[in-house]
Scaffold this motif. Structure first.
Motif, PDB file in Angstrom:
ATOM      1  N   GLY A  34       0.789  -1.228   0.000  1.00 21.31           N
ATOM      2  CA  GLY A  34       0.000   0.000   0.000  1.00 21.31           C
ATOM      3  C   GLY A  34       0.819   1.275   0.000  1.00 21.31           C
ATOM      4  N   PHE A  35       2.106   1.175   0.243  1.00 14.54           N
ATOM      5  CA  PHE A  35       2.975   2.348   0.237  1.00 14.54           C
ATOM      6  C   PHE A  35       3.864   2.291  -0.996  1.00 14.54           C
ATOM      7  CE2 PHE A  35       6.870   4.620   1.527  1.00 14.54           C
ATOM      8  CZ  PHE A  35       6.320   5.846   1.829  1.00 14.54           C
ATOM      9  N   TYR A  36       3.436   2.984  -2.036  1.00 15.01           N
ATOM     10  CA  TYR A  36       4.185   3.084  -3.289  1.00 15.01           C
ATOM     11  C   TYR A  36       4.533   1.722  -3.895  1.00 15.01           C
ATOM     12  CZ  TYR A  36       4.505   8.058  -2.425  1.00 15.01           C
ATOM     13  OH  TYR A  36       4.197   9.376  -2.206  1.00 15.01           O
ATOM     14  N   GLY A  37       3.685   0.741  -3.657  1.00 12.16           N
ATOM     15  CA  GLY A  37       3.901  -0.577  -4.239  1.00 12.16           C
ATOM     16  C   GLY A  37       5.047  -1.364  -3.626  1.00 12.16           C
ATOM     17  N   LEU A  38       5.597  -0.884  -2.528  1.00  8.84           N
ATOM     18  CA  LEU A  38       6.736  -1.540  -1.888  1.00  8.84           C
ATOM     19  C   LEU A  38       6.271  -2.598  -0.896  1.00  8.84           C
ATOM     20  CD1 LEU A  38       8.808   1.673  -1.246  1.00  8.84           C
ATOM     21  CD2 LEU A  38       9.452  -0.184  -2.802  1.00  8.84           C
ATOM     22  N   GLN A  39       6.987  -3.694  -0.865  1.00  7.22           N
ATOM     23  CA  GLN A  39       6.660  -4.757   0.078  1.00  7.22           C
ATOM     24  C   GLN A  39       7.359  -4.499   1.409  1.00  7.22           C
ATOM     25  OE1 GLN A  39       7.480  -8.772  -1.142  1.00  7.22           O
ATOM     26  NE2 GLN A  39       7.204  -9.563   0.926  1.00  7.22           N
ATOM     27  N   PHE A  40       6.571  -4.468   2.461  1.00  6.26           N
ATOM     28  CA  PHE A  40       7.086  -4.384   3.819  1.00  6.26           C
ATOM     29  C   PHE A  40       6.743  -5.673   4.541  1.00  6.26           C
ATOM     30  CE2 PHE A  40       7.292   0.045   2.837  1.00  6.26           C
ATOM     31  CZ  PHE A  40       8.229   0.590   3.702  1.00  6.26           C
ATOM     32  N   ASN A  41       7.616  -6.077   5.434  1.00  4.16           N
ATOM     33  CA  ASN A  41       7.364  -7.195   6.333  1.00  4.16           C
ATOM     34  C   ASN A  41       7.324  -6.636   7.735  1.00  4.16           C
ATOM     35  OD1 ASN A  41       9.373  -8.366   4.058  1.00  4.16           O
ATOM     36  ND2 ASN A  41       7.773  -9.828   4.561  1.00  4.16           N
ATOM     37  N   ARG A  42       6.528  -7.261   8.593  1.00  3.66           N
ATOM     38  CA  ARG A  42       6.476  -6.790   9.972  1.00  3.66           C
ATOM     39  C   ARG A  42       7.057  -7.834  10.904  1.00  3.66           C
ATOM     40  NH1 ARG A  42       0.949  -7.839  12.522  1.00  3.66           N
ATOM     41  NH2 ARG A  42       0.117  -9.463  11.179  1.00  3.66           N
ATOM     42  N   GLN A  43       7.630  -7.341  11.980  1.00  4.76           N
ATOM     43  CA  GLN A  43       8.295  -8.193  12.972  1.00  4.76           C
ATOM     44  C   GLN A  43       9.215  -9.187  12.258  1.00  4.76           C
ATOM     45  OE1 GLN A  43       8.202  -7.137  15.869  1.00  4.76           O
ATOM     46  NE2 GLN A  43       6.382  -5.858  15.778  1.00  4.76           N
ATOM     47  N   PHE A  44      10.215  -8.634  11.602  1.00  7.49           N
ATOM     48  CA  PHE A  44      11.091  -9.398  10.724  1.00  7.49           C
ATOM     49  C   PHE A  44      12.479  -9.537  11.347  1.00  7.49           C
ATOM     50  CE2 PHE A  44      13.812 -10.071   7.035  1.00  7.49           C
ATOM     51  CZ  PHE A  44      13.078 -11.012   6.333  1.00  7.49           C
ATOM     52  N   PRO A  45      12.957 -10.777  11.547  1.00  8.03           N
ATOM     53  CA  PRO A  45      14.284 -10.974  12.136  1.00  8.03           C
ATOM     54  C   PRO A  45      15.404 -10.553  11.187  1.00  8.03           C
ATOM     55  CG  PRO A  45      12.974 -12.996  12.250  1.00  8.03           C
ATOM     56  CD  PRO A  45      12.249 -12.041  11.354  1.00  8.03           C
ATOM     57  N   ILE A  46      16.316  -9.740  11.720  1.00  8.04           N
ATOM     58  CA  ILE A  46      17.539  -9.363  11.023  1.00  8.04           C
ATOM     59  C   ILE A  46      18.670  -9.478  12.037  1.00  8.04           C
ATOM     60  CG2 ILE A  46      18.805  -7.568   9.776  1.00  8.04           C
ATOM     61  CD1 ILE A  46      16.125  -6.274   9.092  1.00  8.04           C
ATOM     62  N   ASP A  47      19.608 -10.356  11.753  1.00 12.01           N
ATOM     63  CA  ASP A  47      20.725 -10.604  12.654  1.00 12.01           C
ATOM     64  C   ASP A  47      20.157 -11.005  14.010  1.00 12.01           C
ATOM     65  OD1 ASP A  47      23.597 -10.696  12.976  1.00 12.01           O
ATOM     66  OD2 ASP A  47      23.423  -8.898  14.204  1.00 12.01           O
ATOM     67  N   LYS A  48      20.499 -10.293  15.081  1.00  9.95           N
ATOM     68  CA  LYS A  48      20.002 -10.664  16.409  1.00  9.95           C
ATOM     69  C   LYS A  48      18.831  -9.799  16.855  1.00  9.95           C
ATOM     70  CE  LYS A  48      23.582  -7.899  18.631  1.00  9.95           C
ATOM     71  NZ  LYS A  48      24.709  -7.922  19.547  1.00  9.95           N
ATOM     72  N   TYR A  49      18.238  -9.077  15.917  1.00 17.03           N
ATOM     73  CA  TYR A  49      17.143  -8.157  16.220  1.00 17.03           C
ATOM     74  C   TYR A  49      15.880  -8.556  15.466  1.00 17.03           C
ATOM     75  CZ  TYR A  49      21.028  -5.348  17.865  1.00 17.03           C
ATOM     76  OH  TYR A  49      22.145  -4.908  18.518  1.00 17.03           O
ATOM     77  N   ILE A  50      14.763  -8.013  15.919  1.00 18.80           N
ATOM     78  CA  ILE A  50      13.512  -8.146  15.186  1.00 18.80           C
ATOM     79  C   ILE A  50      13.043  -6.732  14.871  1.00 18.80           C
ATOM     80  CG2 ILE A  50      11.109  -8.917  15.232  1.00 18.80           C
ATOM     81  CD1 ILE A  50      11.984 -11.151  17.139  1.00 18.80           C
ATOM     82  N   ALA A  51      12.994  -6.428  13.583  1.00 20.71           N
ATOM     83  CA  ALA A  51      12.568  -5.102  13.142  1.00 20.71           C
ATOM     84  C   ALA A  51      11.051  -5.029  13.166  1.00 20.71           C
ATOM     85  CB  ALA A  51      13.079  -4.836  11.727  1.00 20.71           C
ATOM     86  N   ASP A  52      10.512  -3.899  13.631  1.00 20.63           N
ATOM     87  CA  ASP A  52       9.059  -3.732  13.611  1.00 20.63           C
ATOM     88  C   ASP A  52       8.550  -3.876  12.175  1.00 20.63           C
ATOM     89  OD1 ASP A  52       8.922  -3.307  16.348  1.00 20.63           O
ATOM     90  OD2 ASP A  52       8.905  -1.118  16.174  1.00 20.63           O
ATOM     91  N   PHE A  53       9.173  -3.148  11.259  1.00 20.04           N
ATOM     92  CA  PHE A  53       8.831  -3.218   9.834  1.00 20.04           C
ATOM     93  C   PHE A  53      10.125  -3.117   9.038  1.00 20.04           C
ATOM     94  CE2 PHE A  53       5.330  -1.147  12.029  1.00 20.04           C
ATOM     95  CZ  PHE A  53       4.268  -1.954  11.673  1.00 20.04           C
ATOM     96  N   VAL A  54      10.166  -3.798   7.899  1.00 24.86           N
ATOM     97  CA  VAL A  54      11.336  -3.697   7.038  1.00 24.86           C
ATOM     98  C   VAL A  54      10.886  -3.718   5.584  1.00 24.86           C
ATOM     99  CG1 VAL A  54      11.807  -6.184   6.995  1.00 24.86           C
ATOM    100  CG2 VAL A  54      13.652  -4.582   6.542  1.00 24.86           C
ATOM    101  N   CYS A  55      11.520  -2.851   4.794  1.00 28.16           N
ATOM    102  CA  CYS A  55      11.387  -2.910   3.341  1.00 28.16           C
ATOM    103  C   CYS A  55      12.762  -3.323   2.834  1.00 28.16           C
ATOM    104  CB  CYS A  55      10.977  -1.561   2.764  1.00 28.16           C
ATOM    105  SG  CYS A  55      10.890  -1.587   0.955  1.00 28.16           S
ATOM    106  N   ARG A  56      12.867  -4.569   2.419  1.00 23.21           N
ATOM    107  CA  ARG A  56      14.177  -5.077   2.006  1.00 23.21           C
ATOM    108  C   ARG A  56      14.674  -4.404   0.734  1.00 23.21           C
ATOM    109  NH1 ARG A  56      12.918 -11.313   2.560  1.00 23.21           N
ATOM    110  NH2 ARG A  56      10.822 -10.545   2.240  1.00 23.21           N
ATOM    111  N   LYS A  57      13.753  -4.012  -0.140  1.00 19.26           N
ATOM    112  CA  LYS A  57      14.163  -3.355  -1.380  1.00 19.26           C
ATOM    113  C   LYS A  57      14.848  -2.015  -1.092  1.00 19.26           C
ATOM    114  CE  LYS A  57      12.523  -1.879  -5.885  1.00 19.26           C
ATOM    115  NZ  LYS A  57      11.404  -1.872  -6.830  1.00 19.26           N
ATOM    116  N   LEU A  58      14.332  -1.276  -0.119  1.00 19.77           N
ATOM    117  CA  LEU A  58      14.914   0.016   0.242  1.00 19.77           C
ATOM    118  C   LEU A  58      15.994  -0.106   1.314  1.00 19.77           C
ATOM    119  CD1 LEU A  58      11.751   2.317   0.526  1.00 19.77           C
ATOM    120  CD2 LEU A  58      13.309   2.083  -1.420  1.00 19.77           C
TER     121      LEU A  58
END
Length: 116
Positions: A34-58
């Protein structure tokens, strides 16, 4: 992308117990591209953290900060530095802004879009 498979169950639990602010940002702005056609994931693990939201493309992590973050400034700074070393920019948004000034939150997100 560095990913800690042991965080997946915890991330799932966080998704199922989202805060009202997370639900609002997700359902009204980020969900279903819904935001400029970009895919966001919520509560996404990155390394030793969990991001609330992440847009991997950006390579953008969006963190919602409430009062619980008032005494976590140093931990948040270390987290942001670690994510930056992995190529991610962190955008921190106050939970109160999501509830009371969503248009400004959207403008902050738009400022992270690449210039074409």
């Amino acid at each position: 992308m560095p990913n800690n498979k042991y965080l997946k169950p915890y991330a799932r639990k966080l998704r199922n117990n989202s805060t009202p602010e997370e639900i609002k940002l997700w359902s009204e702005v980020l969900r279903a591209r819904g935001f400029y056609g970009l895919q966001f994931n919520r509560q996404f693990p990155i390394d030793k953290y969990i991001a609330d939201f992440v847009c991997r493309k950006l390579h953008l992590v969006v963190e919602l900060d409430g009062r619980s973050h008032d005494d976590k400034k140093e931990a948040d700074r270390i987290r942001d530095e670690t994510l930056a070393k992995l190529g991610y920019c962190t955008l921190r948004i106050a939970e109160s802004d999501v509830m009371h000034d969503l248009n400004n939150v959207i403008r902050s997100l738009e400022a992270e879009l690449p210039e074409d």
